[in-house]
Design an enzyme around this catalytic site. Sequence first.
Site, PDB file in Angstrom:
ATOM      1  N   LYS A  28     -15.030 -58.882  44.561  1.00 50.72           N
ATOM      2  CA  LYS A  28     -14.424 -57.589  44.645  1.00 50.72           C
ATOM      3  C   LYS A  28     -15.254 -56.468  44.911  1.00 50.72           C
ATOM      4  CE  LYS A  28     -12.333 -57.719  40.754  1.00 50.72           C
ATOM      5  NZ  LYS A  28     -12.461 -58.989  40.172  1.00 50.72           N
ATOM      6  N   ARG A  69      -6.806 -54.229  34.264  1.00 47.77           N
ATOM      7  CA  ARG A  69      -6.760 -55.239  33.765  1.00 47.77           C
ATOM      8  C   ARG A  69      -5.709 -55.811  33.060  1.00 47.77           C
ATOM      9  NH1 ARG A  69     -12.735 -55.837  34.994  1.00 47.77           N
ATOM     10  NH2 ARG A  69     -13.422 -58.013  34.863  1.00 47.77           N
ATOM     11  N   ARG A  97     -24.648 -66.210  40.641  1.00 46.59           N
ATOM     12  CA  ARG A  97     -24.681 -64.846  40.993  1.00 46.59           C
ATOM     13  C   ARG A  97     -25.868 -64.221  40.168  1.00 46.59           C
ATOM     14  NH1 ARG A  97     -19.641 -60.975  40.348  1.00 46.59           N
ATOM     15  NH2 ARG A  97     -19.890 -61.351  38.137  1.00 46.59           N
ATOM     16  N   ARG A 140     -26.331 -61.943  34.640  1.00 43.54           N
ATOM     17  CA  ARG A 140     -25.570 -61.191  33.596  1.00 43.54           C
ATOM     18  C   ARG A 140     -25.245 -62.100  32.488  1.00 43.54           C
ATOM     19  NH1 ARG A 140     -20.266 -58.272  36.607  1.00 43.54           N
ATOM     20  NH2 ARG A 140     -19.656 -59.174  35.045  1.00 43.54           N
ATOM     21  N   ARG A 166     -13.453 -65.511  30.467  1.00 42.74           N
ATOM     22  CA  ARG A 166     -13.125 -64.321  31.706  1.00 42.74           C
ATOM     23  C   ARG A 166     -11.857 -64.897  32.714  1.00 42.74           C
ATOM     24  NH1 ARG A 166     -18.524 -63.035  34.349  1.00 42.74           N
ATOM     25  NH2 ARG A 166     -17.416 -61.510  35.548  1.00 42.74           N
TER      26      ARG A 166
HETATM   27  P1  AMP Z   1     -16.614 -56.851  35.617  1.00 48.07           P
HETATM   28  O1  AMP Z   1     -18.011 -56.378  36.168  1.00 48.07           O
HETATM   29  O2  AMP Z   1     -15.351 -56.164  36.539  1.00 48.07           O
HETATM   30  O3  AMP Z   1     -16.527 -58.229  35.934  1.00 48.07           O
HETATM   31  O4  AMP Z   1     -16.464 -56.492  34.143  1.00 48.07           O
HETATM   32  C1  AMP Z   1     -17.400 -57.171  33.113  1.00 48.07           C
HETATM   33  C2  AMP Z   1     -16.822 -56.774  31.654  1.00 48.07           C
HETATM   34  O5  AMP Z   1     -16.446 -55.516  31.265  1.00 48.07           O
HETATM   35  C3  AMP Z   1     -15.394 -57.614  31.658  1.00 48.07           C
HETATM   36  O6  AMP Z   1     -15.455 -59.293  31.350  1.00 48.07           O
HETATM   37  C4  AMP Z   1     -14.820 -56.992  30.257  1.00 48.07           C
HETATM   38  O7  AMP Z   1     -15.637 -57.353  29.353  1.00 48.07           O
HETATM   39  C5  AMP Z   1     -15.304 -55.380  30.692  1.00 48.07           C
HETATM   40  N1  AMP Z   1     -14.373 -54.629  31.377  1.00 48.07           N
HETATM   41  C6  AMP Z   1     -14.592 -54.145  32.971  1.00 48.07           C
HETATM   42  N2  AMP Z   1     -13.548 -53.705  33.177  1.00 48.07           N
HETATM   43  C7  AMP Z   1     -12.638 -53.723  32.231  1.00 48.07           C
HETATM   44  C8  AMP Z   1     -11.109 -53.279  31.980  1.00 48.07           C
HETATM   45  N3  AMP Z   1     -10.682 -52.609  33.001  1.00 48.07           N
HETATM   46  N4  AMP Z   1     -10.564 -53.375  30.598  1.00 48.07           N
HETATM   47  C9  AMP Z   1     -11.455 -54.082  29.838  1.00 48.07           C
HETATM   48  N5  AMP Z   1     -12.420 -54.736  30.012  1.00 48.07           N
HETATM   49  C10 AMP Z   1     -13.238 -54.443  31.244  1.00 48.07           C
END
Ligand code: AMP
Length: 209
Positions: free
Chosen positions: A14, A89, A123, A156, A167
């Site tokens: 994404k 989410r 990654r 990360r 996740r």
């Molecule tokens: P991402 O970079 O989108 O994979 O997000 C990394 C982490 O940030 C996720 O595993 C959550 O801990 C937090 N996070 C990102 N977006 C959200 C969201 N919309 N709601 C809750 N937690 C989020």
Amino acid sequence: MHRIVFLGPPGAGKGTQAAILASALGIPHLSTGDLLRAAVAGRTPLGLAAEEHMRAGRLVPDSIVLEILGQRLGRADAAAGFLLDGFPRNLAQAEALDRRTPLDVVVSFEIPTVLLLTRLTQRRTCPKCHTAYNLTTRPPKVPNRCDLDGTELMHRPDDRAEAVRTRLEVYRVETEPLLRFYRGRGLVRSVDATGSPEAVEARVRSAVG
Ligand code: AMP
């Protein structure tokens, strides 16, 4: 107007596709993960409150995410459209978004779960410009340095195997049901997210139209 949501599991591509499409359409790419990581790095109160949840691979509480995203969506550049990546989410977030703005399309990234674990553990990410690399399929030109700005790449903390499993489970339980919510509104276009970034990019473009 382009008001777009990218929905899909972590590791589906994404972020990579959002950066490409948002720049092609001239709309801001709003990644709540990137906004949260910036808040963590800046040691802001919201960032400090989010940090432990993120490290463990759990969702950050809605109040924090909605506050951070609300600030960003309120900026002038988002008035003419936006691409949301990683938000909403869960159902509460989708309903909060619904109260704030209509959407034009929800792109669903479809990919078998077995591919995600290796994609995420392989990654490496640029902390500055957020470009994602893959150690096997898309390595940086200079080892461990971003091709675009030379910044040292990071693995990360939540891309390590244990948090990745959490996740993926969180996605299945909390986020995947949103497909039903958006299908009910006729907004969903599904995209095959397997294959090269270039192949997926072509499918995303035709899905968005
Ligand atoms: P991402 O970079 O989108 O994979 O997000 C990394 C982490 O940030 C996720 O595993 C959550 O801990 C937090 N996070 C990102 N977006 C959200 C969201 N919309 N709601 C809750 N937690 C989020």
